[in-house]
Design an enzyme around this catalytic site. Structure first.
Site, short mmCIF file in Angstrom:
data_model
loop_
_atom_site.label_atom_id
_atom_site.label_comp_id
_atom_site.label_asym_id
_atom_site.label_seq_id
_atom_site.Cartn_x
_atom_site.Cartn_y
_atom_site.Cartn_z
N LYS A 59 10.32 -2.70 -2.97
CA LYS A 59 9.92 -3.21 -1.65
C LYS A 59 9.70 -4.72 -1.69
O LYS A 59 9.59 -5.29 -2.79
CB LYS A 59 8.65 -2.51 -1.21
N TYR B 139 -4.56 -35.34 -2.43
CA TYR B 139 -5.33 -35.09 -1.21
C TYR B 139 -6.77 -34.72 -1.54
O TYR B 139 -7.01 -33.91 -2.45
CB TYR B 139 -4.72 -33.95 -0.41
C1 PLP Z 1 4.23 -0.65 -4.51
C2 PLP Z 1 3.97 0.79 -4.78
C3 PLP Z 1 3.95 1.29 -6.08
C4 PLP Z 1 4.12 0.40 -7.30
O1 PLP Z 1 2.90 -0.16 -7.69
P1 PLP Z 1 2.83 -1.18 -8.93
O2 PLP Z 1 1.39 -1.48 -9.04
O3 PLP Z 1 3.63 -2.37 -8.55
O4 PLP Z 1 3.38 -0.45 -10.10
C5 PLP Z 1 3.81 2.64 -6.24
N1 PLP Z 1 3.65 3.47 -5.18
C6 PLP Z 1 3.63 3.02 -3.92
C7 PLP Z 1 3.47 3.96 -2.79
C8 PLP Z 1 3.78 1.66 -3.68
O5 PLP Z 1 3.77 1.22 -2.42
#
Ligand code: PLP
Length: 353
Positions: free
Chosen positions: A34, A251
């Site tokens: 994702k 800054y």
């Molecule tokens: C993003 C996600 C994961 C992966 O988690 P990580 O901590 O990156 O390993 C697993 N399950 C779901 C439902 C997620 O949204």
């Protein structure tokens, strides 16, 4: 050329996926890609990881459709499930696996009982998405009465990466109870649980961050877990200035030299996705030598302390990657690698090595 770039390494992604597969034993591995493959590029991560794992996971339907349009025919899990009946029909057409996290999604399904692949999402203690064990049992029976048999039940851990974690065991127990009552397989583990809790592997694991060469744990490095760097962010030194004791830099004049100091100006800033809140002392590597930020990060530039560093204008500066790990930078900034990966903007050049 400005030389501000993100280098993506497919071979490292593949290596990390093989690590996940080895740890998973008999469980299926669904690689979570994702948010543009955690900033690595959706299609590249999909193509690279699909060759190593059982399936892919995204958050929303649009991500899955983008993959199908590009010819990715692997199983794809959509973690937030359908938002409306149009998405439901599209998911069915594209043979996607949908997470059903709420009774209103069950209503959608019953209004249009297509034979879609479903995972029922349980809230076992994270209190974000998912139904209570009781509600999930009730909804599972509604689905079954309509001839829709879920493929499994799913839950997500809140604290599997926490050193003092006591919640995961409870979450897992609640999840097994529902899975056993329904006689369905379970999917629970993220990267942290995959590595740390073999008892959580069940039917399917869902690693994300470990695939991208970052450790889920604050107390264990990625190298220690035999994960390879897949994302390297670098820029060039474009000026070297000498400041006198008492002079400030940047800054807000937040950094002041205590002795005569050489300051390097690097062509990267928050306009490229480097975090603006990175404090003085955040590590960087100039021509392979570790040093630290001095003064605030600006939109297009940042400044580093060149004390004891051999450096020339044009030298490469690594923001994170091989010499400075993304996890160190995240820790210095009070955030996590996930956010640093996702924050890179469209401006840096992307290179696939
Ligand atoms: C993003 C996600 C994961 C992966 O988690 P990580 O901590 O990156 O390993 C697993 N399950 C779901 C439902 C997620 O949204």
């Amino acid at each position: 050329m400005r030389g501000t770039r993100v280098e993506i390494r497919p071979a490292a992604l593949a290596h990390n996926a093989r690590r996940a597969v080895a740890l998973a034993g008999d469980a299926q591995v669904f690689a979570m890609i994702k948010a543009d493959g955690y900033g690595h590029g959706l299609l590249l991560t999909a193509r690279t990881l699909a060759a190593e794992v059982s399936g892919l996971g995204v958050a929303v339907l649009d991500e899955a459709l983008a993959l199908r349009r590009q010819g990715i025919d692997s199983p794809i899990l959509v973690a937030e499930g359908p938002f409306d009946s149009e998405e439901l029909r599209e998911a069915h057409r594209q043979n996607l696996e949908l997470v059903i996290h709420a009774p209103w999604q069950v209503d959608l399904l019953l209004a249009e009982p297509l034979p879609v692949r479903l995972w029922l999402k349980l809230n076992t203690g994270m209190n974000r998405l998912g139904m209570s064990p009781r509600a999930a049992l009730a909804q599972a029976w509604r689905l079954r009465e309509a001839g829709l048999e879920p493929e499994g039940v799913m839950t997500h851990f809140a604290c599997a990466d926490d050193r003092q974690d006591t919640l995961t065991a409870q979450q897992l127990q609640r999840a097994w109870q529902v899975a056993d009552t329904l006689g369905l397989p379970l999917s629970a583990a993220n990267s942290a649980a995959l590595i740390r809790y073999p008892e959580s592997h069940a039917r399917r694991v869902r690693p994300g961050i470990m695939l991208y060469g970052s450790s889920p744990f604050a107390w264990r490095s990625a190298a220690d877990l035999d994960l390879q760097v897949s994302h390297r962010f670098s820029a060039r030194l474009i000026a070297i200035n000498e400041v006198a004791a008492g002079d400030s830099v940047g800054y807000g004049a937040t950094w002041t030299a205590t002795v005569k100091t050489r300051i390097g100006v690097v062509a990267v800033g928050y306009g490229d996705g480097y975090p603006r809140h990175a404090p003085g002392g955040t590590p960087v590597a100039v021509a392979g030598q570790r040093t630290v930020l001095a003064g605030r990060v600006s939109m297009d530039m940042l400044t580093v302390d060149l004390t004891g560093i051999e450096a020339n204008v044009g030298d490469e500066v690594e923001l994170w990657g091989d010499t400075v790990s993304v996890d160190e930078v995240a820790a210095a900034c009070g955030t996590i690698s996930y956010e640093l990966f996702c924050q890179i903007t469209g401006r840096p050049e992307r290179i696939i090595v």
